[in-house]
Design a protein around this motif. Structure first.
Motif, PDB file in Angstrom:
ATOM      1  N   ASP A  71       0.842  -1.189   0.000  1.00 29.22           N
ATOM      2  CA  ASP A  71       0.000   0.000   0.000  1.00 29.22           C
ATOM      3  C   ASP A  71       0.882   1.246   0.000  1.00 29.22           C
ATOM      4  OD1 ASP A  71      -2.095  -1.729   0.202  1.00 29.22           O
ATOM      5  OD2 ASP A  71      -2.647  -1.208   2.254  1.00 29.22           O
ATOM      6  N   LYS A  72       0.589   2.145  -0.901  1.00 33.65           N
ATOM      7  CA  LYS A  72       1.330   3.405  -0.911  1.00 33.65           C
ATOM      8  C   LYS A  72       0.489   4.488  -1.568  1.00 33.65           C
ATOM      9  CE  LYS A  72       4.021   2.216  -5.064  1.00 33.65           C
ATOM     10  NZ  LYS A  72       5.378   2.005  -5.591  1.00 33.65           N
ATOM     11  N   GLN A  73       0.806   5.717  -1.217  1.00 34.10           N
ATOM     12  CA  GLN A  73       0.057   6.850  -1.725  1.00 34.10           C
ATOM     13  C   GLN A  73       1.001   8.031  -1.905  1.00 34.10           C
ATOM     14  OE1 GLN A  73      -3.542   7.650   0.423  1.00 34.10           O
ATOM     15  NE2 GLN A  73      -3.728   9.739  -0.329  1.00 34.10           N
ATOM     16  N   GLN A  74       1.008   8.576  -3.117  1.00 30.91           N
ATOM     17  CA  GLN A  74       1.790   9.760  -3.408  1.00 30.91           C
ATOM     18  C   GLN A  74       0.822  10.899  -3.704  1.00 30.91           C
ATOM     19  OE1 GLN A  74       4.046   7.580  -6.613  1.00 30.91           O
ATOM     20  NE2 GLN A  74       5.746   8.682  -5.719  1.00 30.91           N
ATOM     21  N   ASP A 105      -1.575   9.431  -6.669  1.00 27.02           N
ATOM     22  CA  ASP A 105      -1.315   8.129  -7.274  1.00 27.02           C
ATOM     23  C   ASP A 105      -1.278   7.117  -6.135  1.00 27.02           C
ATOM     24  OD1 ASP A 105      -0.489   5.913  -8.675  1.00 27.02           O
ATOM     25  OD2 ASP A 105       1.524   6.668  -9.107  1.00 27.02           O
ATOM     26  N   MET A 106      -2.233   6.183  -6.119  1.00 24.83           N
ATOM     27  CA  MET A 106      -2.366   5.240  -5.006  1.00 24.83           C
ATOM     28  C   MET A 106      -2.282   3.804  -5.485  1.00 24.83           C
ATOM     29  SD  MET A 106      -5.473   7.034  -2.869  1.00 24.83           S
ATOM     30  CE  MET A 106      -6.087   8.406  -3.825  1.00 24.83           C
ATOM     31  N   THR A 107      -1.660   2.968  -4.678  1.00 23.34           N
ATOM     32  CA  THR A 107      -1.583   1.532  -4.917  1.00 23.34           C
ATOM     33  C   THR A 107      -2.094   0.807  -3.689  1.00 23.34           C
ATOM     34  OG1 THR A 107       0.322   1.686  -6.415  1.00 23.34           O
ATOM     35  CG2 THR A 107      -0.027  -0.427  -5.330  1.00 23.34           C
ATOM     36  N   GLN A 108      -2.953  -0.184  -3.903  1.00 18.66           N
ATOM     37  CA  GLN A 108      -3.432  -1.033  -2.805  1.00 18.66           C
ATOM     38  C   GLN A 108      -2.981  -2.457  -3.067  1.00 18.66           C
ATOM     39  OE1 GLN A 108      -7.571  -0.922  -0.960  1.00 18.66           O
ATOM     40  NE2 GLN A 108      -7.731  -2.787  -2.173  1.00 18.66           N
ATOM     41  N   GLY A 109      -2.207  -2.999  -2.170  1.00 11.71           N
ATOM     42  CA  GLY A 109      -1.736  -4.366  -2.318  1.00 11.71           C
ATOM     43  C   GLY A 109      -2.287  -5.299  -1.270  1.00 11.71           C
ATOM     44  N   SER A 110      -2.960  -4.759  -0.273  1.00  9.39           N
ATOM     45  CA  SER A 110      -3.503  -5.572   0.814  1.00  9.39           C
ATOM     46  C   SER A 110      -4.894  -6.081   0.459  1.00  9.39           C
ATOM     47  CB  SER A 110      -3.561  -4.740   2.094  1.00  9.39           C
ATOM     48  OG  SER A 110      -4.369  -3.598   1.907  1.00  9.39           O
TER      49      SER A 110
END
Length: 299
Positions: free
Chosen positions: A149-152, A184-189
């Motif tokens: 999970d990350k968010q820029q 820009d967001m990524t969800q990996g969970s």
């Protein structure tokens, strides 16, 4: 991050089915090789082609197969030896050109390898790439790539005269025009991988482009399949893919927030483009919605 994809819970009120303009680069260009197909497939099947048919009520090609061998499945399903496979709207011209019955019928009586998508609602299989069983099948990763999970936010890139900028998903492999700074967001969970670009314009209208990878945990894939299969669904084509156009309101807004959605599936996952505007700004957001939707590019 747990609310990253909460928009999928919106109640659907379907809009008009006016067809959206096509892009020069449509979804059939996403898969260019057997390895691309293997990287995006929910399943891979080797089978003998018995017949290729096109039904009067359905323009898609249907391929009757027998003696099927399942080479790969992302999610296990009952075994079978004969079935009817349907060509996906994003069918790649790739290794075997299947467009048109004259071309497709050349493969009757031959053993072919099909790469495809499993539909969440009502079952069924659609193939987006096909090749001869020789040469050997490309490698399929034993474990799919995982993301954290990350968010820029916010990201401010060069703007044009209208205040728009090009937004790119660092992990998701797509880009879109945004009317201002974006996140820009990524969800990996949560057992699934998803990617979002999110921004607002000067009126506070929210723009979101979301891609969720296919698989057992794909809520967006199930939502699209269910919406598309409804008798009153307003369907269209978008960049070559089957799509559903939706209109609704945010449940917590008491009708004050209008939502416009465009949902479609491509090899490897499902896209959702959404614009949420205050009711008094909804009419004025039409031009921005059109630019936002049509600017999506697969990278």
């Amino acid at each position: 991050m747990k609310n990253l994809f909460s928009v999928t819970a919106l109640t659907f009120l379907l809009l008009s089915n006016a067809a959206l303009a096509q892009s020069d680069k449509d979804c059939s260009a996403i898969v260019k090789s057997p390895q691309d197909a293997a990287d995006r497939a929910d399943w891979v099947i080797d089978a003998d082609v018995v017949d290729v048919v096109r039904m009067h009520s359905d323009p898609a090609l249907h391929v009757s197969i027998e003696n099927a061998t399942v080479q790969y499945e992302l999610e296990r399903s009952p075994r079978f030896f004969s079935a009817m496979l349907t060509a996906d709207a994003c069918l790649s011209p790739g290794a075997i050109p299947m467009q048109g019955k004259a071309a497709a019928s050349r493969f009757v009586g031959k053993r072919m390898r099909f790469y495809g998508t499993k539909l969440a609602a009502g079952g069924g299989r659609r193939f987006f790439f096909v090749q001869a069983v020789e040469p050997a099948m490309p490698a399929i990763a034993a474990v799919r790539k995982e993301y954290t999970d990350k968010q820029q936010m916010p990201i401010a890139a060069p703007f044009d005269a209208q205040g728009w900028t090009r937004a790119r998903s660092a992990d998701g492999g797509f880009s879109v025009d945004m009317p201002g700074p974006f996140s820009d967001m990524t969800q990996g969970s949560a057992g699934r991988a998803g990617f979002m670009l999110r921004g607002t314009d000067r009126h506070g209208t929210l723009f979101m482009a979301v891609f969720e990878r296919s698989g057992p945990g794909s809520g967006m894939g199930a939502t699209f399949d269910e919406a598309y299969s409804k008798p009153n669904a307003k369907v269209t084509k978008f960049k070559g893919a089957d799509a559903v156009i939706t209109l609704g309101t945010l449940p917590e807004s008491n009708g004050a927030k209008i939502t416009h959605g465009l949902w479609f599936r491509v090899p490897g996952g499902t896209y959702m483009l959404s614009v949420i505007a205050d009711k008094e700004q909804d009419a004025q957001s039409l031009a921005s919605r059109q630019r936002f939707f049509h600017s999506l590019a697969f990278e």
